[in-house]
Motif scaffolding. Structure first.
Motif, PDB file in Angstrom:
ATOM      1  N   THR A 139     -10.436  22.880  69.689  1.00 37.35           N
ATOM      2  CA  THR A 139     -10.765  21.502  69.319  1.00 37.35           C
ATOM      3  C   THR A 139      -9.403  20.902  68.511  1.00 37.35           C
ATOM      4  O   THR A 139      -8.902  19.714  68.491  1.00 37.35           O
ATOM      5  CB  THR A 139     -11.712  21.518  68.469  1.00 37.35           C
ATOM      6  OG1 THR A 139     -11.751  22.511  67.160  1.00 37.35           O
ATOM      7  CG2 THR A 139     -13.143  21.908  69.099  1.00 37.35           C
ATOM      8  N   ALA A 142      -6.495  20.483  70.719  1.00 39.54           N
ATOM      9  CA  ALA A 142      -6.621  19.435  71.539  1.00 39.54           C
ATOM     10  C   ALA A 142      -6.419  18.023  70.763  1.00 39.54           C
ATOM     11  O   ALA A 142      -5.766  17.182  71.291  1.00 39.54           O
ATOM     12  CB  ALA A 142      -8.265  19.186  71.913  1.00 39.54           C
ATOM     13  N   LYS A 143      -6.872  18.135  69.559  1.00 44.52           N
ATOM     14  CA  LYS A 143      -6.394  17.093  68.576  1.00 44.52           C
ATOM     15  C   LYS A 143      -5.048  16.821  68.154  1.00 44.52           C
ATOM     16  O   LYS A 143      -4.577  15.580  68.221  1.00 44.52           O
ATOM     17  CB  LYS A 143      -7.493  17.030  67.467  1.00 44.52           C
ATOM     18  CG  LYS A 143      -8.804  16.770  67.459  1.00 44.52           C
ATOM     19  CD  LYS A 143      -9.561  16.570  66.133  1.00 44.52           C
ATOM     20  CE  LYS A 143      -9.794  18.077  65.655  1.00 44.52           C
ATOM     21  NZ  LYS A 143     -10.824  18.042  64.530  1.00 44.52           N
ATOM     22  N   GLY A 333     -11.474  16.528  71.680  1.00 42.42           N
ATOM     23  CA  GLY A 333     -11.450  17.791  70.648  1.00 42.42           C
ATOM     24  C   GLY A 333     -12.467  17.336  69.579  1.00 42.42           C
ATOM     25  O   GLY A 333     -13.189  18.388  69.159  1.00 42.42           O
TER      26      GLY A 333
END
Length: 370
Positions: A139, A142-143, A333
């Motif tokens: 996550t 992804a961010k 995310g």
């Protein structure tokens, strides 16, 4: 029971979805109307003073309604008023940057750049230690990736125009369409300046979201908060406008497109849109509100071409696409992170129930064996 469930689903899911789609369409229309009026001489400083004053007058009755709810609402103390004034200062700075950016650029550019808000939200959260970085987490990766992609897309929109892909029709009131050389020469620097102003606006928008969410937890009355907010913005805009717009003739609004823009923005943007966004932020949170930003790009592009006679460039489309990819990467995310937190909370709750109710744990073991 089924009726109650349907009403609850409608209130928490269907109604916020329809409201946010409507608000995005409305924002694009109002930005297009502002650009139309600004091109004909309307001052953005004067616009902000009058538009937010109209909204404050419309919201004034909300103070009397809030008195009737005084039993369920906390007292409107000095601390909350100060926070709302700070919200007004952030909102005014955001608005003046945004309308300046639209004035130099276009509503389509503003809609494309609006998708930077989630990326800047993540950056601010990291700076203020509201968000923890863990590179081993998918996550977080992804961010981070989404943030880099979004900002890269903003650079593409700002510094690369590319060839024109404009259709040959427009309802703009201009007597003759400009040549391609005129368009490329006259808008290059304005486009960059507009992009920079809009970037600053969407650095401030996440701050506005966070402040509204925080204030709503202390004083959950959307209309009262937005009344004091719009009043603060109008006052701040008037003080700044005295210095920024000394020409008294600019403050005389005649019954033309400028008046239509002020009234429509005051009613639908400053009043209704801010109230709906406050309600949605309180009900579903900043992530849900931000999810609808990419919708405005296609609407703005169509309206800009048809109404304003804007020219679409390949760089704008490529950059907007990159920004949207980054936007949804950040959203993915964030959504996965929230889902993981929800699962952990549910697991902890179930474990706690098992410890407090041994018979329930025995029943589960028996069922698993059978």
């Amino acid at each position: 029971m089924a009726g109650r469930g349907d009403r609850s689903y409608c209130y928490r899911e269907a109604l916020p979805f329809a409201a946010m789609v409507s608000m995005e369409c409305l924002n694009v229309g109002l930005n297009t109307l502002f650009k139309f009026a600004a091109d004909r001489g309307m001052s953005r400083h004067v616009f902000l003073v009058y538009a937010y004053a109209v909204a404050a007058l419309l919201l004034l009755p909300s103070l009397f309604f809030s008195r009737r709810r005084s039993r369920v609402l906390p007292s409107l103390n000095f601390s909350i008023v100060v926070k709302i004034f700070v919200l007004g200062a952030v909102g005014y700075a955001s608005q003046i940057m945004g309308y300046t950016g639209i004035n130099y650029g276009s509503p389509t550019l503003a809609s494309a750049m609006s998708n930077l808000a989630p990326a800047f939200t993540f950056v601010l959260a990291v700076i203020f230690r509201m968000e923890k970085l863990s590179l081993s987490s998918s996550t977080t990766r992804a961010k981070l990736a989404g943030t880099v992609i979004s900002i890269s897309g903003a650079f593409v929109v700002t510094f690369y125009k590319g060839p024109s892909i404009n259709p040959s029709f427009s309802f703009s009131s201009s007597s003759s369409p400009p040549s391609m050389n005129q368009l490329l020469d006259s808008t290059r620097s304005d486009w960059i300046i507009g992009s920079l102003f809009l970037s600053v606006e969407y650095m401030l928008v996440p701050v506005w979201y966070i402040l509204v969410t925080h204030i709503m937890k202390e004083y959950p009355s959307e209309f009262t908060i937005i009344f004091f907010y719009t009043s603060s913005v109008s006052i701040l805009a008037a003080v700044a406008g005295v210095f920024a717009e000394p020409d008294s003739s600019k403050w005389m609004i005649r019954p033309n497109i400028a008046l239509a823009s002020i009234l429509c923005s005051g009613v639908f943007n400053c009043c209704i849109n801010n109230s709906v966004h406050s309600w949605a932020l309180h009900l579903r949170g900043p992530v849900f509100v931000a999810m609808f930003k990419p919708l405005s790009i296609a609407i703005a592009a169509a309206m800009g071409v048809v109404i304003l006679g804007d020219t679409l460039f390949l760089g704008s489309i490529i950059g907007a696409t990159i920004i949207v990819i980054g936007f949804y990467t950040v959203m993915w995310g964030k959504a996965k992170e929230e889902f993981g937190a929800f699962v952990m909370e549910a697991t902890d709750l179930e474990s706690s129930m098992d410890q407090n109710h041994p018979l329930l744990q025995t029943y589960k073991i028996h069922n698993s064996r059978t």
